[in-house]
Every structure is written in structure tokens, then in C-alpha cells.
Write a protein that holds these residues in place. Sequence first.
Motif, PDB file in Angstrom:
ATOM      1  N   ALA A   1      -3.418   4.792   0.512  1.00 19.25           N
ATOM      2  CA  ALA A   1      -3.791   4.995  -0.889  1.00 19.25           C
ATOM      3  C   ALA A   1      -5.167   5.631  -1.024  1.00 19.25           C
ATOM      4  O   ALA A   1      -6.174   4.937  -1.034  1.00 19.25           O
ATOM      5  CB  ALA A   1      -3.759   3.664  -1.630  1.00 19.25           C
TER       6      ALA A   1
ATOM      7  N   VAL B   1     -11.550  -4.286   2.458  1.00 22.08           N
ATOM      8  CA  VAL B   1     -10.843  -3.200   3.149  1.00 22.08           C
ATOM      9  C   VAL B   1     -10.328  -2.169   2.142  1.00 22.08           C
ATOM     10  O   VAL B   1     -10.507  -0.964   2.308  1.00 22.08           O
ATOM     11  CB  VAL B   1      -9.666  -3.749   3.982  1.00 22.08           C
ATOM     12  CG1 VAL B   1      -8.784  -2.612   4.501  1.00 22.08           C
ATOM     13  CG2 VAL B   1     -10.175  -4.585   5.148  1.00 22.08           C
TER      14      VAL B   1
ATOM     15  N   PHE C   1      -7.622   7.201   0.675  1.00 19.32           N
ATOM     16  CA  PHE C   1      -8.477   7.578   1.791  1.00 19.32           C
ATOM     17  C   PHE C   1      -7.840   8.652   2.666  1.00 19.32           C
ATOM     18  O   PHE C   1      -8.519   9.512   3.204  1.00 19.32           O
ATOM     19  CB  PHE C   1      -8.780   6.346   2.636  1.00 19.32           C
ATOM     20  CG  PHE C   1      -9.820   6.562   3.689  1.00 19.32           C
ATOM     21  CD1 PHE C   1     -11.149   6.728   3.349  1.00 19.32           C
ATOM     22  CD2 PHE C   1      -9.466   6.617   5.032  1.00 19.32           C
ATOM     23  CE1 PHE C   1     -12.111   6.930   4.320  1.00 19.32           C
ATOM     24  CE2 PHE C   1     -10.428   6.817   6.009  1.00 19.32           C
ATOM     25  CZ  PHE C   1     -11.746   6.973   5.648  1.00 19.32           C
TER      26      PHE C   1
ATOM     27  N   VAL D   1       6.366  11.156   0.966  1.00 23.93           N
ATOM     28  CA  VAL D   1       7.349  10.075   0.918  1.00 23.93           C
ATOM     29  C   VAL D   1       8.685  10.726   0.577  1.00 23.93           C
ATOM     30  O   VAL D   1       8.769  11.450  -0.401  1.00 23.93           O
ATOM     31  CB  VAL D   1       6.986   9.072  -0.201  1.00 23.93           C
ATOM     32  CG1 VAL D   1       8.031   7.963  -0.256  1.00 23.93           C
ATOM     33  CG2 VAL D   1       5.600   8.508   0.039  1.00 23.93           C
TER      34      VAL D   1
ATOM     35  N   VAL E   1     -15.245  -3.918   8.523  1.00 24.27           N
ATOM     36  CA  VAL E   1     -13.886  -3.399   8.448  1.00 24.27           C
ATOM     37  C   VAL E   1     -13.663  -2.560   9.694  1.00 24.27           C
ATOM     38  O   VAL E   1     -14.431  -1.654   9.976  1.00 24.27           O
ATOM     39  CB  VAL E   1     -13.697  -2.519   7.187  1.00 24.27           C
ATOM     40  CG1 VAL E   1     -12.307  -1.919   7.161  1.00 24.27           C
ATOM     41  CG2 VAL E   1     -13.959  -3.346   5.941  1.00 24.27           C
TER      42      VAL E   1
ATOM     43  N   LEU F   1      10.136   4.247  -1.210  1.00 21.60           N
ATOM     44  CA  LEU F   1       8.679   4.247  -1.406  1.00 21.60           C
ATOM     45  C   LEU F   1       7.934   3.423  -0.344  1.00 21.60           C
ATOM     46  O   LEU F   1       6.849   3.783   0.081  1.00 21.60           O
ATOM     47  CB  LEU F   1       8.331   3.707  -2.795  1.00 21.60           C
ATOM     48  CG  LEU F   1       6.835   3.585  -3.120  1.00 21.60           C
ATOM     49  CD1 LEU F   1       6.146   4.954  -3.089  1.00 21.60           C
ATOM     50  CD2 LEU F   1       6.619   2.934  -4.475  1.00 21.60           C
TER      51      LEU F   1
ATOM     52  N   ASP G   1       1.363  -7.226   7.056  1.00 23.61           N
ATOM     53  CA  ASP G   1       0.202  -7.872   7.677  1.00 23.61           C
ATOM     54  C   ASP G   1      -0.257  -8.982   6.745  1.00 23.61           C
ATOM     55  O   ASP G   1      -0.061  -8.885   5.534  1.00 23.61           O
ATOM     56  CB  ASP G   1      -0.949  -6.875   7.860  1.00 23.61           C
ATOM     57  CG  ASP G   1      -0.966  -6.267   9.259  1.00 23.61           C
ATOM     58  OD1 ASP G   1      -0.137  -6.682  10.090  1.00 23.61           O
ATOM     59  OD2 ASP G   1      -1.789  -5.377   9.496  1.00 23.61           O
TER      60      ASP G   1
ATOM     61  N   THR H   1     -10.786   1.850   1.696  1.00 22.57           N
ATOM     62  CA  THR H   1      -9.685   2.793   1.937  1.00 22.57           C
ATOM     63  C   THR H   1      -9.047   3.329   0.654  1.00 22.57           C
ATOM     64  O   THR H   1      -8.331   4.322   0.698  1.00 22.57           O
ATOM     65  CB  THR H   1      -8.563   2.114   2.758  1.00 22.57           C
ATOM     66  OG1 THR H   1      -8.111   0.962   2.034  1.00 22.57           O
ATOM     67  CG2 THR H   1      -9.087   1.689   4.114  1.00 22.57           C
ATOM     68  N   SER H   2      -9.305   2.674  -0.465  1.00 21.58           N
ATOM     69  CA  SER H   2      -8.615   3.106  -1.679  1.00 21.58           C
ATOM     70  C   SER H   2      -9.493   3.131  -2.934  1.00 21.58           C
ATOM     71  O   SER H   2      -9.600   4.157  -3.599  1.00 21.58           O
ATOM     72  CB  SER H   2      -7.420   2.167  -1.921  1.00 21.58           C
ATOM     73  OG  SER H   2      -6.766   2.494  -3.123  1.00 21.58           O
TER      74      SER H   2
ATOM     75  N   ARG I   1       5.340   1.900   5.178  1.00 17.77           N
ATOM     76  CA  ARG I   1       4.048   1.645   4.534  1.00 17.77           C
ATOM     77  C   ARG I   1       3.666   0.201   4.805  1.00 17.77           C
ATOM     78  O   ARG I   1       4.512  -0.615   5.158  1.00 17.77           O
ATOM     79  CB  ARG I   1       4.152   1.897   3.017  1.00 17.77           C
ATOM     80  CG  ARG I   1       4.458   3.351   2.666  1.00 17.77           C
ATOM     81  CD  ARG I   1       3.313   4.265   3.050  1.00 17.77           C
ATOM     82  NE  ARG I   1       3.642   5.667   2.836  1.00 17.77           N
ATOM     83  CZ  ARG I   1       3.250   6.639   3.652  1.00 17.77           C
ATOM     84  NH1 ARG I   1       2.576   6.363   4.736  1.00 17.77           N
ATOM     85  NH2 ARG I   1       3.545   7.889   3.379  1.00 17.77           N
ATOM     86  N   TRP I   2       2.401  -0.138   4.609  1.00 19.69           N
ATOM     87  CA  TRP I   2       1.946  -1.504   4.832  1.00 19.69           C
ATOM     88  C   TRP I   2       2.084  -2.328   3.568  1.00 19.69           C
ATOM     89  O   TRP I   2       1.836  -1.835   2.470  1.00 19.69           O
ATOM     90  CB  TRP I   2       0.500  -1.519   5.311  1.00 19.69           C
ATOM     91  CG  TRP I   2       0.387  -1.056   6.725  1.00 19.69           C
ATOM     92  CD1 TRP I   2       0.087   0.202   7.164  1.00 19.69           C
ATOM     93  CD2 TRP I   2       0.615  -1.849   7.901  1.00 19.69           C
ATOM     94  NE1 TRP I   2       0.121   0.237   8.541  1.00 19.69           N
ATOM     95  CE2 TRP I   2       0.429  -0.994   9.016  1.00 19.69           C
ATOM     96  CE3 TRP I   2       0.958  -3.186   8.115  1.00 19.69           C
ATOM     97  CZ2 TRP I   2       0.581  -1.445  10.326  1.00 19.69           C
ATOM     98  CZ3 TRP I   2       1.101  -3.636   9.416  1.00 19.69           C
ATOM     99  CH2 TRP I   2       0.907  -2.763  10.503  1.00 19.69           C
TER     100      TRP I   2
ATOM    101  N   GLN J   1       0.886   6.965   9.662  1.00 15.62           N
ATOM    102  CA  GLN J   1       0.795   6.858   8.196  1.00 15.62           C
ATOM    103  C   GLN J   1       0.782   8.233   7.552  1.00 15.62           C
ATOM    104  O   GLN J   1       0.677   8.371   6.355  1.00 15.62           O
ATOM    105  CB  GLN J   1      -0.475   6.101   7.799  1.00 15.62           C
ATOM    106  CG  GLN J   1      -0.393   4.616   8.070  1.00 15.62           C
ATOM    107  CD  GLN J   1       0.664   3.936   7.214  1.00 15.62           C
ATOM    108  OE1 GLN J   1       0.674   4.043   6.000  1.00 15.62           O
ATOM    109  NE2 GLN J   1       1.602   3.258   7.866  1.00 15.62           N
TER     110      GLN J   1
ATOM    111  N   LEU K   1       0.567  -5.874   2.414  1.00 16.29           N
ATOM    112  CA  LEU K   1      -0.365  -6.929   2.809  1.00 16.29           C
ATOM    113  C   LEU K   1      -0.088  -8.202   2.014  1.00 16.29           C
ATOM    114  O   LEU K   1       0.049  -8.155   0.798  1.00 16.29           O
ATOM    115  CB  LEU K   1      -1.803  -6.465   2.579  1.00 16.29           C
ATOM    116  CG  LEU K   1      -2.193  -5.177   3.310  1.00 16.29           C
ATOM    117  CD1 LEU K   1      -3.656  -4.834   3.052  1.00 16.29           C
ATOM    118  CD2 LEU K   1      -1.930  -5.314   4.801  1.00 16.29           C
TER     119      LEU K   1
ATOM    120  N   GLY L   1       2.437   4.322  -3.032  1.00 18.41           N
ATOM    121  CA  GLY L   1       2.407   4.771  -4.416  1.00 18.41           C
ATOM    122  C   GLY L   1       2.467   6.272  -4.484  1.00 18.41           C
ATOM    123  O   GLY L   1       2.468   6.955  -3.463  1.00 18.41           O
ATOM    124  N   THR L   2       2.567   6.759  -5.668  1.00 19.91           N
ATOM    125  CA  THR L   2       2.499   8.198  -5.908  1.00 19.91           C
ATOM    126  C   THR L   2       1.604   8.356  -7.132  1.00 19.91           C
ATOM    127  O   THR L   2       1.151   7.370  -7.700  1.00 19.91           O
ATOM    128  CB  THR L   2       3.889   8.789  -6.247  1.00 19.91           C
ATOM    129  OG1 THR L   2       4.232   8.388  -7.588  1.00 19.91           O
ATOM    130  CG2 THR L   2       4.948   8.281  -5.274  1.00 19.91           C
TER     131      THR L   2
ATOM    132  N   ILE M   1       0.865  -1.196   0.000  1.00 17.08           N
ATOM    133  CA  ILE M   1       0.000   0.000   0.000  1.00 17.08           C
ATOM    134  C   ILE M   1       0.889   1.229   0.000  1.00 17.08           C
ATOM    135  O   ILE M   1       1.148   1.852   1.017  1.00 17.08           O
ATOM    136  CB  ILE M   1      -0.940   0.019   1.205  1.00 17.08           C
ATOM    137  CG1 ILE M   1      -1.766  -1.267   1.217  1.00 17.08           C
ATOM    138  CG2 ILE M   1      -1.861   1.237   1.133  1.00 17.08           C
ATOM    139  CD1 ILE M   1      -2.726  -1.348   2.362  1.00 17.08           C
TER     140      ILE M   1
END
Lengths: 305, 305
Positions: free
Chosen positions: B220, A184, B222, B302, B209, A140, A174, A188-189, A144-145, A292, A147, A127-128, A125
Motif C-alpha cells: 500500500a 510499520v 510504499f 492485481v 521496523v 484482490l 502474519d 510503508t503506507s 497479499r498480506w 509483492q 495482518l 487495495g486499489t 494490505i
Amino acid sequence: MSAIYQRVALLGLGLIASSMAHAMRRRGLAGHIAGHAKSAESRDVAMELGFVDSVHESAAEAVAGADLVVLAVPVGAMGAVAEAIGPHLAPGATVTDVGSVKQSVIDAVAPHLPDGVHFIPGHPIAGTEHSGPRSGFATLFENRWWLLTPPAGADPAAVVRLRALCEGMGANVDEMDAAHHDLVLAVTSHTPHLIAYTMVGVADDLRRVTDSEVVKYSAAGFRDFTRIAASDPVMWRDVFLSNREATLEILGRFTEELFALQRAIRTGDGPLLHEYFTRTRAIRRGIIEAGQDTDAPDFGRVKRD
Amino acid sequence: MSAIYQRVALLGLGLIASSMAHAMRRRGLAGHIAGHAKSAESRDVAMELGFVDSVHESAAEAVAGADLVVLAVPVGAMGAVAEAIGPHLAPGATVTDVGSVKQSVIDAVAPHLPDGVHFIPGHPIAGTEHSGPRSGFATLFENRWWLLTPPAGADPAAVVRLRALCEGMGANVDEMDAAHHDLVLAVTSHTPHLIAYTMVGVADDLRRVTDSEVVKYSAAGFRDFTRIAASDPVMWRDVFLSNREATLEILGRFTEELFALQRAIRTGDGPLLHEYFTRTRAIRRGIIEAGQDTDAPDFGRVKRD
């Protein structure tokens, strides 16, 4: 740190793959890094920037002898790549991916992988709004997470080894079930991206407000939407097509809530709006505490004294 | 730079007013800066931080002898403040405001101002997710837009003088009609805020969630929504209640577009999604070229090598 994999094959050489290469290089996590991209231009850039040790015209050639293969192509292209490399994978190799959706990638990739190859899907998770082989950088993934969604019965040793690589690149790892991951991320995205794309489209369509006005006066709010909406179109098309159910479910809840707030505005229900807007502050604080994000004003876009 | 106003009265001592005080001090744009806030705590903080020369318990007292009065309270409170200060304004004084909505502020304020006082509504498009007298800083307005909506027949000299103050604080100034301002801001700020509040609310409500998952995996997309949704609830309640028509119009167009994209996801119309997502990149580029933002990856959140 000593190399965790002796030969890593990166299939796709965009933002994520090139950042992984830079990060693995810096931390000495990989012996040889082999790269492949469908586009000759991307392959040339990878050689020019030198973040891979070898570049290959075919994915099959790139994965030969690799103990880690990373599928870093758009979600919609994962199946074809897996089919192309399946017969050429080394026994005992680990195959992972970096797709933003997991269940559909598993459905597309798993059938093409031979026995004895460990498939451990993943999703960093990070990016830019930039994409392509020139956009990668070594930090980068820091804090960050990442998964991982190992299938039931995945080889524990292979999972531990992949975790070590992700953590070596600075990420927090995770593990979760693929279907839960997709829900999820829809929250969130994926849904936030669709909404941002929509709002930017509305602004662009509105005839009574010029684009230059939209651009000039974007500082308050709209600017963040444009950042989100500037992401790679192919990647996002595939995300929505492949995480359809979860995205549509969240969109349904979103429009339901939006209509409630819209009604409150129409009827002048100040208390409802105030209560709603107050509640949202808690999540924001949570994100800052979770590390975060920064609490610098406006993310430090405005220079502070 | 020599003082543009001899005595400036700031009514309300939040992010905008305190930032104006810091900026005017640094550039020597004001002689004496008098401040008033309804909250005793805010008045104490203003004295403690010393960004005003005097603090007053009543707005009427604060405006005595001021050649510039700045209404920096929530939009819904502008009318009451104007009524309180009307009889105490010095002849020839200029009154401006910093509200995010203009027509409703004009309707609420203008009737209370005596002849000979110049009312020139304004809106600095600058802010952070922080609020209150401790959140201000001198560079908040640098390279940001400050919109002025002088009524027909406004005194040109008074407008020029106020422009000079805004430019002195580092802002770029544009003038436009109040109604058009409200439509432009509904697109670039008000509707995006409502949408962000809604998405954050949806995430918070979703039981399958957890909040901690939402928080942990917010990187990302959110995350930007939460920043927007963390803004001052009172200010935003008033914005939506006072810019109702324009916000509802833009919301109508937004849901129309959203449903079109939703249908494309449901029917698997990849080409439509790809075309739509490609179009939105242009506005993003425009914003970067317009200098309202940075193109550093992820806004430099970042760290890049």
C-alpha cells in the motif's frame, strides 16, 4: 473447500467488503453472507451485483446469528458500529475489522463487545485507487498480506479459524502487536500517502505550470503519486487522525532526511546524492524478490515485445 | 515508412538509446545506426543484441557522416561528449539529446557545436526503472510525450524532420522553452523522485521496523515509491545538480504544504485533510483521461476477473 463460517456479516460494503464477499463466494468459505451499509445506494448495488445473500438496513439486524462479523467501515466509524451491534452479537461470535490502523480501532471497539465474543483485529494490505461496492473483485487478496493483531489472551482456536478464512481468500497472514503494526504501516503506507497527497497538491497550486502540463507530462514519477493520492479521502482522513503519533514521528524523520538531500543539491554534493540513490535500489530488489511486485518495466504499463 | 535519417549516431547505449534503435529499426526510420558507449561492455552487448549496425570505440568515429546525432548520456556528461564530437560533425547534421534537464544541457553542449549544425534539444518522457543496453524495447515511446526545446532561430525544416522521427517512434511531440521545461519537469518528475528516494531512505534507516517488514508490507503506497527510487543513480544525481533552482523551488513549496498537513494531523483538523484529499482526485482523473495511464485497479498489478 467447506465453509469456515456459517454466517458472515459484512458491515460496510466498499472495496474490501465486496472483495471479501466475491472471494468467499468463489472459494465457498462462507455459508450465508449478510451485508449492511449506511448508504441505501450501496445496499442497492450490493443486491444488484448479488455478492451478498441478504442486505440489512441496520447493522444490528445484519449481525444476528452471525459467527463472523467484519467491521469494514472507515476507522473513524468503527466505534459507533461496535456500539450499535454489541448487544446483538451471538455468543462465541468472532468480530474482526479491516482498518488500516489497529490500536485506535481496538480502543474504540473493544469496550462495546460483550464477554464471550472474540475480537481479533485485522488489516488486509491490499487495495486499489477505487472504492465502493462496484470496485470489489475476488482476487484482490491473492498473495497479499493480511495482518492480524490478536490481543493478549485471545482464543487460539478463534485466531486459527480467522487465519484460515484469510488464507482461503489467497492472503498470507502474519500476526503482530497492534502498536508495532501502526508504526510499520506509518512507514510503508500512511506517510507515503500523505507525501503523495502533498506533491499532487503542490502541482495543482503551481500557477506557472498548467494542470494540463502536469497531466500530460506525468509519466515520469508524478503518475505514481497521483495513483496513491486518488485513494478514498474519508478513509485516509481517519487513518491520519487515528495513527497520529506514528505518522508524525515518521514525517519528522522524513523531513530531516529531505533537508539533508536538499542541502546536497544546493551545495552540489554529487557523491552524497549518488550514494543515497544507490542505496535505495536494494529495497526495490527486495520487494521484487518478496513477490509483492513485478519487475516488468514500468509495471507492464508499457507493453513490451 | 521510409528512412527519415540516413545515418543515426547514438552516443550512449542505455535504456533510451537502445529503445530508439529498436523503434527506428522496426519502423525503418533510419538507414544505418551507429553506436558508441564509453563502456566496452555496453558496446559488446549492443553488438550481441544487434540493435545497431556498427559500434565505435570513440564518439568522434561514431558521428562521422551522421545526419542525426543523439546525445544519450547522463546530463553531466553531455558537455564532454559535445566537445569530443564537435570537430567531426557533418555540415547540416542535426544534434539532439535525451536529457531530463534542458537549460544546463544547452549551456554545456551549444558552445562546442560548429556553425551549420542544427542543435535541437529533446526529452522523451518515457522510461522504466531498468537501465542499460539490455533494457531497451521498441514500444517504450508509444503514446508518450517527447518534448523538444528548439532555441530561438532554429531551422524549421530541421525541427520538422526531428519531430517526424519522434512521431515515427510512436511519441507525441510538444515544443516549449527550455526554462519552462525544466520547471514543469521539476514538478512532474524531479521533485517526486527526490521525495521517493527520501522516503525509501527513511524506511531503510528506521531501526524499529525491519527491512523485511518494509518489504513484505509495501503493497500500500510504499511500493510505488521504491519503483521511482530504483531509477539510475548517476542519471538522477546529474538531474538534481543540473536542475537545482527549479527543484529547490518546488521542494520549498512542497515542505510548506507538507507542514500544513502535518499541523492538521497534529491538531486533528479532519475537515482540512478531507478537503485536501478530495481535491487530489481530480488530477488523477485527468491523467487517466489524458491517456497517459490505465484506470485498471492498481495498474492491473492485481489480476481482475
